[in-house]
Design an enzyme around this catalytic site. Structure first.
Site, PDB file in Angstrom:
ATOM      1  N   ASN A  96       0.796  -1.231   0.000  1.00 51.15           N
ATOM      2  CA  ASN A  96       0.000   0.000   0.000  1.00 51.15           C
ATOM      3  C   ASN A  96       0.825   1.277   0.000  1.00 51.15           C
ATOM      4  O   ASN A  96       0.398   2.304  -0.527  1.00 51.15           O
ATOM      5  CB  ASN A  96      -0.911   0.033   1.238  1.00 51.15           C
ATOM      6  CG  ASN A  96      -1.984  -1.041   1.176  1.00 51.15           C
ATOM      7  OD1 ASN A  96      -2.507  -1.327   0.107  1.00 51.15           O
ATOM      8  ND2 ASN A  96      -2.299  -1.640   2.313  1.00 51.15           N
ATOM      9  N   HIS A 194      -8.051  -4.762 -13.495  1.00 54.00           N
ATOM     10  CA  HIS A 194      -6.868  -4.147 -14.103  1.00 54.00           C
ATOM     11  C   HIS A 194      -7.170  -3.670 -15.523  1.00 54.00           C
ATOM     12  O   HIS A 194      -6.277  -3.458 -16.318  1.00 54.00           O
ATOM     13  CB  HIS A 194      -5.672  -5.113 -14.072  1.00 54.00           C
ATOM     14  CG  HIS A 194      -5.153  -5.328 -12.679  1.00 54.00           C
ATOM     15  ND1 HIS A 194      -4.186  -6.244 -12.367  1.00 54.00           N
ATOM     16  CD2 HIS A 194      -5.467  -4.716 -11.498  1.00 54.00           C
ATOM     17  CE1 HIS A 194      -3.932  -6.214 -11.059  1.00 54.00           C
ATOM     18  NE2 HIS A 194      -4.708  -5.293 -10.516  1.00 54.00           N
TER      19      HIS A 194
HETATM   20  C1  HEM Z   1      -4.863 -10.914  -8.249  1.00 59.94           C
HETATM   21  C2  HEM Z   1      -4.087 -10.284  -7.458  1.00 59.94           C
HETATM   22  C3  HEM Z   1      -3.735  -8.836  -7.638  1.00 59.94           C
HETATM   23  C4  HEM Z   1      -2.497  -8.328  -7.684  1.00 59.94           C
HETATM   24  C5  HEM Z   1      -1.220  -9.103  -7.532  1.00 59.94           C
HETATM   25  C6  HEM Z   1      -2.609  -6.922  -7.892  1.00 59.94           C
HETATM   26  C7  HEM Z   1      -1.550  -6.056  -7.964  1.00 59.94           C
HETATM   27  C8  HEM Z   1      -1.649  -4.731  -8.320  1.00 59.94           C
HETATM   28  C9  HEM Z   1      -0.546  -3.843  -8.465  1.00 59.94           C
HETATM   29  C10 HEM Z   1       0.915  -4.211  -8.231  1.00 59.94           C
HETATM   30  C11 HEM Z   1      -1.016  -2.666  -8.864  1.00 59.94           C
HETATM   31  C12 HEM Z   1      -0.213  -1.423  -9.176  1.00 59.94           C
HETATM   32  C13 HEM Z   1      -0.036  -0.581  -7.926  1.00 59.94           C
HETATM   33  C14 HEM Z   1       0.925   0.575  -8.095  1.00 59.94           C
HETATM   34  O1  HEM Z   1       1.629   0.613  -9.077  1.00 59.94           O
HETATM   35  O2  HEM Z   1       0.974   1.440  -7.206  1.00 59.94           O
HETATM   36  C15 HEM Z   1      -2.420  -2.786  -8.960  1.00 59.94           C
HETATM   37  C16 HEM Z   1      -3.266  -1.789  -9.333  1.00 59.94           C
HETATM   38  C17 HEM Z   1      -4.619  -1.911  -9.335  1.00 59.94           C
HETATM   39  N1  HEM Z   1      -5.349  -2.986  -8.893  1.00 59.94           N
HETATM   40 FE1  HEM Z   1      -4.646  -4.780  -8.484  1.00 59.94          FE
HETATM   41  N2  HEM Z   1      -3.917  -6.604  -7.979  1.00 59.94           N
HETATM   42  C18 HEM Z   1      -4.641  -7.746  -7.827  1.00 59.94           C
HETATM   43  C19 HEM Z   1      -6.012  -7.848  -7.794  1.00 59.94           C
HETATM   44  C20 HEM Z   1      -6.852  -6.776  -7.872  1.00 59.94           C
HETATM   45  C21 HEM Z   1      -8.244  -6.817  -7.584  1.00 59.94           C
HETATM   46  C22 HEM Z   1      -8.993  -8.036  -7.085  1.00 59.94           C
HETATM   47  C23 HEM Z   1      -8.730  -5.564  -7.816  1.00 59.94           C
HETATM   48  C24 HEM Z   1     -10.116  -5.060  -7.643  1.00 59.94           C
HETATM   49  C25 HEM Z   1     -11.183  -5.784  -7.693  1.00 59.94           C
HETATM   50  C26 HEM Z   1      -7.628  -4.756  -8.249  1.00 59.94           C
HETATM   51  C27 HEM Z   1      -7.723  -3.465  -8.654  1.00 59.94           C
HETATM   52  C28 HEM Z   1      -6.654  -2.687  -9.042  1.00 59.94           C
HETATM   53  C29 HEM Z   1      -6.786  -1.393  -9.652  1.00 59.94           C
HETATM   54  C30 HEM Z   1      -8.082  -0.741 -10.040  1.00 59.94           C
HETATM   55  C31 HEM Z   1      -5.504  -0.896  -9.819  1.00 59.94           C
HETATM   56  C32 HEM Z   1      -5.104   0.481 -10.339  1.00 59.94           C
HETATM   57  C33 HEM Z   1      -5.070   1.430  -9.164  1.00 59.94           C
HETATM   58  C34 HEM Z   1      -4.688   2.857  -9.430  1.00 59.94           C
HETATM   59  O3  HEM Z   1      -4.511   3.235 -10.580  1.00 59.94           O
HETATM   60  O4  HEM Z   1      -4.565   3.605  -8.458  1.00 59.94           O
HETATM   61  N3  HEM Z   1      -6.505  -5.508  -8.235  1.00 59.94           N
HETATM   62  N4  HEM Z   1      -2.801  -4.053  -8.596  1.00 59.94           N
END
Ligand code: HEM
Length: 549
Positions: A96, A194
């Site tokens: 986070n 994503h």
């Molecule tokens: C399956 C496992 C998941 C992993 C390993 C993962 C990992 C990540 C990572 C590494 C980022 C980039 C964060 C950054 O660069 O600061 C990200 C962004 C994001 N994740 Fe996931 N995520 C997962 C599942 C999910 C789930 C379940 C959701 C929502 C239902 C989600 C929604 C998002 C969104 C919307 C972003 C973009 C956030 C932004 O632009 O501020 N992710 N995630």
């Protein structure tokens, strides 16, 4: 024996605290706020929409907050708590820190909701409604959000450090999802979030240069996509540079995430694995969503509901925070408070032992009979030791002496079984004065006028001090800064009005009584909700204290 009793004490108190801390597990419901805050969803949606006008990424960021909240001890708003003397925030956990965003927008939403319906809607529910509004406003599906969650009073930083990682293998991701009751379809479906938002280079640059120590890029990356990413994230460059998670439609919620995966354009390792891992059970889901946006939307709505059902706090568990960043109830660690908590837990522990003894050790039962009647919450060997202790010569003698001594009292003694030294210590420096009066043979007459047991206010009146024994220190539990301020303010005004007819000491005492926010008994109830490290910490010390007594 001492060792066994210590274990017994520790396990009994842990069990009793655990039992006390269990809340009722009511069901979430779509109509939870229909009478108490009927337009909460509209309020949330409008603030979310407003935020997007200055921050095109915000829908994605807010959606992610719900995921990061629910995966750590359930959807309980724990993610939103700021770091404090008693909270090690989840915000500071690796997944986070400098990554999760949108907390200021959540504050704005909470303020708008509190203005309309103060003290009704939890921060946990606000995250659930916010996620739905965000997905829908970005072009995604809409669904009926189930509500009725309550907010945690603590955070779990270690839990947040174990959130699914972009570097996890597919099987690790599957087990992290399954640990919270979500299956492979939920994993493939929720990863579809994503389809919007950004990711920093540091979360995938290993794929670009030295994947799994091979010295080469991840072979599952589309070559032209690889080149683009290498340009955006040069080796050894700034790891915080942002990249679109969906290079085709970066701010829209659609099924392009899945077509991207088919083209080897998944940004994170954890994305591409869903399709590219050989024999992946998630591959068929990915292909089906790539072919049908409506199937994806329908399933996404269901999986978000599933995720929202992860162990919510309901009924009387937790609280409804008025500020999502801090719990209404906090126990700052200081000596006075620690002493109070120890005393309170120690009394509960003593009462519990007393309860057990009076329930099980009845006149007509033998030691063997009682020892074989093991209460369900106690480990058999520990129970046997406890019963043996009840029947020991030392314990029987102590009971006999106590009974005889109580029978000999002609005047009621007000301190119960506590020693003078202990009572004096409890009363503190000012209490010494009272102690000397009450136990001075020349002033014995006074005791006749003291009702039994000494009501604490009566004691303080005699002492003419501000110390009111058996009541908790002021400010131990604060009902949010605003309320405290209001109470103090109105107290000051009332006290000023009364100055003419009352002595300063009386006014001071009255002021203190008004400032006191919760009584010990009320706080004890609240403490039951604290199945936290803090209380466990204290209760362990309390056990030691009880055993030493
Ligand atoms: C399956 C496992 C998941 C992993 C390993 C993962 C990992 C990540 C990572 C590494 C980022 C980039 C964060 C950054 O660069 O600061 C990200 C962004 C994001 N994740 Fe996931 N995520 C997962 C599942 C999910 C789930 C379940 C959701 C929502 C239902 C989600 C929604 C998002 C969104 C919307 C972003 C973009 C956030 C932004 O632009 O501020 N992710 N995630």
């Amino acid at each position: 024996m001492a060792h066994t009793s210590l274990l017994l004490a520790l396990s009994l108190i842990t069990i009793s605290l655990a039992l006390l801390s269990q809340g009722s597990q009511a069901q979430l419901s779509s109509t939870f706020y229909s009478t108490s805050c009927s337009n909460v969803s509209a309020i949330v949606r409008s603030v979310v929409q407003q935020a997007q006008s200055s921050d095109p990424r915000i829908y994605a960021s807010l959606t992610r907050l719900f995921f990061h909240d629910c995966f750590v001890d359930g959807c309980d708003g724990s993610l939103l708590l700021d770091d404090s003397a008693t909270i090690q925030s989840e915000k500071d956990a690796t997944p986070n820190k400098n990554s999760a965003r949108g907390f200021d927008v959540v504050d704005n939403i909470k303020t708008a909701v509190e203005n309309a319906c103060p003290g009704i809607v939890s921060c946990a529910d606000i995250l659930a409604i916010t996620a739905e509004a965000s997905v829908n406003l970005a072009g995604g599906p809409s669904w009926t959000v189930l509500l009725g969650r309550r907010d945690s009073t603590t955070a779990n930083q270690a839990g947040a450090n174990n959130l699914p990682s972009p570097f996890d293998s597919l099987s690790t991701l599957e087990s992290k999802f399954s640990a919270v009751g979500l299956d492979d379809t939920d994993l493939a479906t929720l990863s579809g979030a994503h389809t919007f938002g950004r990711a920093q280079c540091r979360f995938f640059s290993n794929r670009l240069y030295n994947f799994s120590g091979t010295g080469s890029p991840d072979p599952s990356l589309n070559p032209s996509y690889l080149t683009t990413l290498q340009q955006n994230c040069p080796q050894g460059g700034d790891g915080t540079v942002l990249n679109n998670l969906d290079p085709t439609t970066p701010n829209t919620f659609d099924n392009n995430y899945y077509t991207n995966l088919q083209n080897n354009r998944g940004l994170l390792q954890s994305d591409q694995e869903l399709l590219s891992t050989s024999g992946a059970s998630t591959a068929s889901t990915v292909n089906s969503y790539a072919g049908s946006q409506s199937t994806f939307f329908q399933n996404f709505a269901q999986s978000m509901i599933n995720m929202g059902n992860i162990t919510p706090l309901t009924g009387s568990s937790g609280e409804i925070r008025s500020n999502c960043r801090k719990s209404k109830f906090f126990l700052p660690r200081d000596d006075k408070i620690e002493a109070w908590v120890l005393k309170s837990v120690s009394r509960k522990w003593k009462d519990y032992k007393h309860e057990l003894k009076s329930k099980y050790k009845t006149a007509n039962r033998t030691q063997e009979e009682i020892a074989s009647d093991v209460p369900p919450e106690i480990m058999p060997q520990q129970w046997i030791d406890l019963v043996r202790n009840w029947f020991s010569e030392r314990s029987e003698n102590l009971s006999r002496i106590g009974r005889a001594s109580r029978a000999n009292h002609t005047t009621p003694h007000t301190t119960g079984s506590k020693s003078f030294a202990r009572k004096r210590n409890e009363f503190g420096r000012d209490g010494d004065y009272l102690f000397r009066i009450v136990h001075n043979p020349n002033l014995r007459f006074l005791t006749r006028y003291i009702p039994n047991p000494i009501p604490s206010l009566y004691v303080s009146a005699i002492m003419d001090t501000n110390v009111i024994p058996n009541e908790i220190p002021i400010g131990l539990v604060q009902m949010g800064e605003k309320k405290v301020k209001e109470q103090n303010q109105c107290c000051v005004e009332r006290c000023d009005e009364e100055t003419s007819s009352r002595s300063n000491a009386m006014i001071r005492r009255k002021k203190i009584r008004q400032q006191r926010i919760l009584k010990e008994s009320e706080v004890a109830d609240l403490l039951r909700d604290y199945s936290t490290d803090l209380l466990r910490d204290y209760s362990k010390k309390a056990n030691l204290k009880v055993l030493l007594n």
